[in-house]
Each structure stands twice: as structure tokens, then as C-alpha cells.
Design an enzyme around this catalytic site. Structure first.
Site, PDB file in Angstrom:
ATOM      1  N   GLY A  38       0.772  -1.244   0.000  1.00 39.06           N
ATOM      2  CA  GLY A  38       0.000   0.000   0.000  1.00 39.06           C
ATOM      3  C   GLY A  38       0.801   1.291   0.000  1.00 39.06           C
ATOM      4  O   GLY A  38       0.300   2.335  -0.420  1.00 39.06           O
ATOM      5  N   ASP A  94       0.445   3.027   4.281  1.00 35.62           N
ATOM      6  CA  ASP A  94      -0.658   3.738   3.637  1.00 35.62           C
ATOM      7  C   ASP A  94      -1.682   4.247   4.647  1.00 35.62           C
ATOM      8  O   ASP A  94      -2.117   5.387   4.583  1.00 35.62           O
ATOM      9  CB  ASP A  94      -1.335   2.850   2.577  1.00 35.62           C
ATOM     10  CG  ASP A  94      -1.722   1.462   3.092  1.00 35.62           C
ATOM     11  OD1 ASP A  94      -1.491   1.152   4.289  1.00 35.62           O
ATOM     12  OD2 ASP A  94      -2.243   0.666   2.297  1.00 35.62           O
ATOM     13  N   ASP A  97      -5.202   1.995  10.678  1.00 36.51           N
ATOM     14  CA  ASP A  97      -6.610   1.676  10.920  1.00 36.51           C
ATOM     15  C   ASP A  97      -6.723   1.247  12.391  1.00 36.51           C
ATOM     16  O   ASP A  97      -6.834   2.095  13.275  1.00 36.51           O
ATOM     17  CB  ASP A  97      -7.031   0.589   9.924  1.00 36.51           C
ATOM     18  CG  ASP A  97      -8.488   0.184  10.047  1.00 36.51           C
ATOM     19  OD1 ASP A  97      -9.278   0.959  10.600  1.00 36.51           O
ATOM     20  OD2 ASP A  97      -8.851  -0.917   9.579  1.00 36.51           O
ATOM     21  N   LYS A 125      -7.490   6.419  10.140  1.00 35.71           N
ATOM     22  CA  LYS A 125      -8.946   6.282  10.155  1.00 35.71           C
ATOM     23  C   LYS A 125      -9.491   6.629  11.532  1.00 35.71           C
ATOM     24  O   LYS A 125      -9.018   6.126  12.545  1.00 35.71           O
ATOM     25  CB  LYS A 125      -9.318   4.847   9.772  1.00 35.71           C
ATOM     26  CG  LYS A 125     -10.525   4.778   8.862  1.00 35.71           C
ATOM     27  CD  LYS A 125     -10.933   3.362   8.586  1.00 35.71           C
ATOM     28  CE  LYS A 125     -10.364   2.834   7.301  1.00 35.71           C
ATOM     29  NZ  LYS A 125     -10.954   1.518   6.950  1.00 35.71           N
ATOM     30  N   PHE A 146     -14.290   2.536   4.050  1.00 40.78           N
ATOM     31  CA  PHE A 146     -13.288   1.725   3.378  1.00 40.78           C
ATOM     32  C   PHE A 146     -12.811   2.456   2.132  1.00 40.78           C
ATOM     33  O   PHE A 146     -13.580   2.733   1.222  1.00 40.78           O
ATOM     34  CB  PHE A 146     -13.825   0.336   3.023  1.00 40.78           C
ATOM     35  CG  PHE A 146     -12.705  -0.596   2.684  1.00 40.78           C
ATOM     36  CD1 PHE A 146     -11.984  -1.216   3.686  1.00 40.78           C
ATOM     37  CD2 PHE A 146     -12.331  -0.797   1.362  1.00 40.78           C
ATOM     38  CE1 PHE A 146     -10.901  -2.038   3.381  1.00 40.78           C
ATOM     39  CE2 PHE A 146     -11.253  -1.623   1.051  1.00 40.78           C
ATOM     40  CZ  PHE A 146     -10.541  -2.243   2.071  1.00 40.78           C
ATOM     41  N   VAL A 147     -11.504   2.770   2.116  1.00 40.67           N
ATOM     42  CA  VAL A 147     -10.973   3.606   1.040  1.00 40.67           C
ATOM     43  C   VAL A 147     -10.030   2.828   0.117  1.00 40.67           C
ATOM     44  O   VAL A 147      -9.384   1.874   0.539  1.00 40.67           O
ATOM     45  CB  VAL A 147     -10.236   4.835   1.618  1.00 40.67           C
ATOM     46  CG1 VAL A 147     -11.227   5.779   2.281  1.00 40.67           C
ATOM     47  CG2 VAL A 147      -9.152   4.440   2.595  1.00 40.67           C
ATOM     48  N   ASP A 153      -5.943  -0.888  -1.653  1.00 36.67           N
ATOM     49  CA  ASP A 153      -6.695  -1.825  -2.489  1.00 36.67           C
ATOM     50  C   ASP A 153      -7.965  -2.321  -1.829  1.00 36.67           C
ATOM     51  O   ASP A 153      -8.126  -2.259  -0.606  1.00 36.67           O
ATOM     52  CB  ASP A 153      -5.824  -3.048  -2.791  1.00 36.67           C
ATOM     53  CG  ASP A 153      -5.680  -3.953  -1.560  1.00 36.67           C
ATOM     54  OD1 ASP A 153      -5.178  -3.472  -0.521  1.00 36.67           O
ATOM     55  OD2 ASP A 153      -6.112  -5.123  -1.624  1.00 36.67           O
ATOM     56  N   ARG A 159      -5.469  -0.057  -6.649  1.00 38.50           N
ATOM     57  CA  ARG A 159      -4.270   0.606  -6.121  1.00 38.50           C
ATOM     58  C   ARG A 159      -3.782   1.713  -7.049  1.00 38.50           C
ATOM     59  O   ARG A 159      -3.128   2.657  -6.624  1.00 38.50           O
ATOM     60  CB  ARG A 159      -3.125  -0.403  -5.961  1.00 38.50           C
ATOM     61  CG  ARG A 159      -3.343  -1.436  -4.866  1.00 38.50           C
ATOM     62  CD  ARG A 159      -2.028  -2.146  -4.576  1.00 38.50           C
ATOM     63  NE  ARG A 159      -2.205  -3.441  -3.931  1.00 38.50           N
ATOM     64  CZ  ARG A 159      -2.319  -3.597  -2.599  1.00 38.50           C
ATOM     65  NH1 ARG A 159      -2.291  -2.564  -1.806  1.00 38.50           N
ATOM     66  NH2 ARG A 159      -2.468  -4.801  -2.100  1.00 38.50           N
TER      67      ARG A 159
HETATM   68  P1  IMP Z   1      -4.329  -1.934  10.777  1.00 41.24           P
HETATM   69  O1  IMP Z   1      -3.370  -3.011  11.138  1.00 41.24           O
HETATM   70  O2  IMP Z   1      -5.742  -2.238  11.227  1.00 41.24           O
HETATM   71  O3  IMP Z   1      -3.909  -0.545  11.191  1.00 41.24           O
HETATM   72  O4  IMP Z   1      -4.494  -1.944   9.227  1.00 41.24           O
HETATM   73  C1  IMP Z   1      -3.546  -1.492   8.414  1.00 41.24           C
HETATM   74  C2  IMP Z   1      -3.624  -2.173   7.068  1.00 41.24           C
HETATM   75  O5  IMP Z   1      -4.955  -2.591   6.720  1.00 41.24           O
HETATM   76  C3  IMP Z   1      -3.234  -1.170   6.041  1.00 41.24           C
HETATM   77  O6  IMP Z   1      -1.847  -1.248   5.770  1.00 41.24           O
HETATM   78  C4  IMP Z   1      -4.085  -1.555   4.853  1.00 41.24           C
HETATM   79  O7  IMP Z   1      -3.400  -2.509   4.088  1.00 41.24           O
HETATM   80  C5  IMP Z   1      -5.302  -2.210   5.417  1.00 41.24           C
HETATM   81  N1  IMP Z   1      -6.477  -1.290   5.457  1.00 41.24           N
HETATM   82  C6  IMP Z   1      -7.073  -0.762   6.558  1.00 41.24           C
HETATM   83  N2  IMP Z   1      -8.098   0.031   6.235  1.00 41.24           N
HETATM   84  C7  IMP Z   1      -8.150   0.027   4.888  1.00 41.24           C
HETATM   85  C8  IMP Z   1      -9.006   0.687   3.916  1.00 41.24           C
HETATM   86  O8  IMP Z   1      -9.925   1.467   4.228  1.00 41.24           O
HETATM   87  N3  IMP Z   1      -8.741   0.420   2.612  1.00 41.24           N
HETATM   88  C9  IMP Z   1      -7.730  -0.409   2.214  1.00 41.24           C
HETATM   89  N4  IMP Z   1      -6.916  -1.022   3.065  1.00 41.24           N
HETATM   90  C10 IMP Z   1      -7.126  -0.815   4.391  1.00 41.24           C
HETATM   91 MG    MG Z   2      -1.100  -2.457   3.940  1.00 46.43          MG
END
Ligand code: IMP
Ligand code: MG
Length: 174
Positions: A38, A94, A97, A125, A146-147, A153, A159
Site C-alpha cells: 500500500g 498507507d 486503521d 482512520k 473503506f478507502v 486496495d 491501487r
Molecule cells: P491496521 O493493522 O488495522 O492498522 O491496518 C492497516 C492495514 O490494513 C493497512 O496497511 C491496509 O493494508 C489495510 N487497510 C485498513 N483500512 C483500509 C481501507 O480502508 N482500505 C484499504 N486497506 C485498508
Molecule cells: Mg497495507
């Protein structure tokens, strides 16, 4: 799909992140560690705007998501990463979340004894964080949607979009 951030807005955000990076490291050599896949757009656009002696490497983090919004099993791969011992390291992803990816990555990277270790994400987010840490540099705070686009992606698609779009509820399976 609705547009959440236009190409121009992304551009302005990346310039801001580049400026912050340059101010923070002030001439010091820096290793940018992008999180695949990402971060590729942000890394490519960022490094061209930062006037510092930079080396670039990548690590892989994938959470095999059961659904678009539920993080699944998180796998981190550091093979192929450059030597980071005694280096100033900036991890670039990227989106922040739940924060589990970044948080777990930091634990692994610290074992390699970098001189300093900081984090940057293009997006954060709102209202989703499940970990104690915060990213050091954030491009944009976005609502809980969800973006896709600019590296992000949905099922490995989108992407390549030059803007950031938000998928509607009915466009996401599960
Ligand atoms: P985290 O571990 O929950 O912080 O998630 C991080 C990873 O989840 C990011 O590097 C993204 O690959 C994926 N991700 C989280 N939210 C989104 C979204 O809205 N769109 C696309 N990928 C996301
Ligand atoms: Mg990622």
C-alpha cells in the site's frame, strides 16, 4: 465510488509530509522503510520531495482480511530489508486503521537496533485505534470508511487510482 481526496489534495498532503520529514531529520541520513504494498505511491512521491541522503527499503505486512473491515491474521516479513542498525528509520505505511500492523512492525524492527525509529502514514482512520501508539506523521485524518486508490486496495484492485475513493457499503462483500 465517491472521491474522498482528489489528486491535488493528496499532492498537497504529501508535500506537507515531505516538509515535516525534512524539518525533523535536518540533514541526517535517513532510511525510508515502506510497507508493501500500500505504501508504494506515498514512498515514491515522498522521497522525490525530501532533500536528504535517503536509502529506501521495503518490508511486507499483510493481514489476510476475512472481510474488508475485520483485520485477519497479520504476517510480517522482513527478508530483503536493508541493514537498519544505527540508522535513522522512518516506517511509511498507507493507512493506520486499528494500528496493529504498525505496532507489531515496530516491535520487530526495534530488535534490529535502529538509531531512531519513527512512523508515518498517509491516512489515519477515525475512531478505529486498538493500540497504545500513534503514528508520528499523518497526512490526513479520514472518517471510518473503506478507502481505495493511491496504493490502497480492495481485493488487490484499485491501487492504481490517482485519487482516494471510498467504497459504498453495497460495493464491499462481507
Ligand atoms: P491496521 O493493522 O488495522 O492498522 O491496518 C492497516 C492495514 O490494513 C493497512 O496497511 C491496509 O493494508 C489495510 N487497510 C485498513 N483500512 C483500509 C481501507 O480502508 N482500505 C484499504 N486497506 C485498508
Ligand atoms: Mg497495507
Amino acid at each position: 465510488m465517491k472521491t474522498l481526496l482528489t489528486k491535488d489534495q493528496l499532492d498537497e498532503g504529501v508535500s506537507r509530509l515531505a516538509w515535516e520529514t525534512q524539518q525533523y531529520y535536518k540533514g541526517k541520513p535517513l532510511t525510508i522503510l515502506g510497507v508493501l504494498t500500500g505504501s508504494i505511491m506515498l514512498v515514491a512521491d515522498l522521497v522525490r520531495r525530501v532533500n536528504l541522503p535517503i536509502t529506501i527499503g521495503f518490508v511486507t505486512a499483510s493481514s489476510y482480511r476475512g472481510t474488508a473491515t475485520t483485520p485477519g491474521q497479520l504476517t510480517i516479513k522482513l527478508d530483503g530489508m536493508p541493514e537498519i542498525k544505527d540508522r535513522h528509520v522512518l516506517v511509511v505505511d498507507d493507512i493506520f486503521d486499528t494500528g496493529h500492523t504498525m505496532s507489531k512492525l515496530l516491535v520487530e524492527l526495534k530488535k534490529h537496533n535502529p538509531a531512531t525509529l519513527r512512523t508515518m502514514t498517509l491516512l489515519r482512520k477515525h475512531g478505529r485505534k486498538e493500540v497504545a501508539m500513534e503514528p508520528d506523521h499523518v497526512g490526513f485524518e479520514i472518517p471510518n470508511e473503506f478507502v481505495v486508490g493511491y496504493g490502497l486496495d480492495y481485493q488487490d484492485l484499485f491501487r492504481n487510482l490517482p485519487y482516494l475513493g471510498a467504497l459504498e457499503e453495497h460495493e464491499i462483500k462481507g
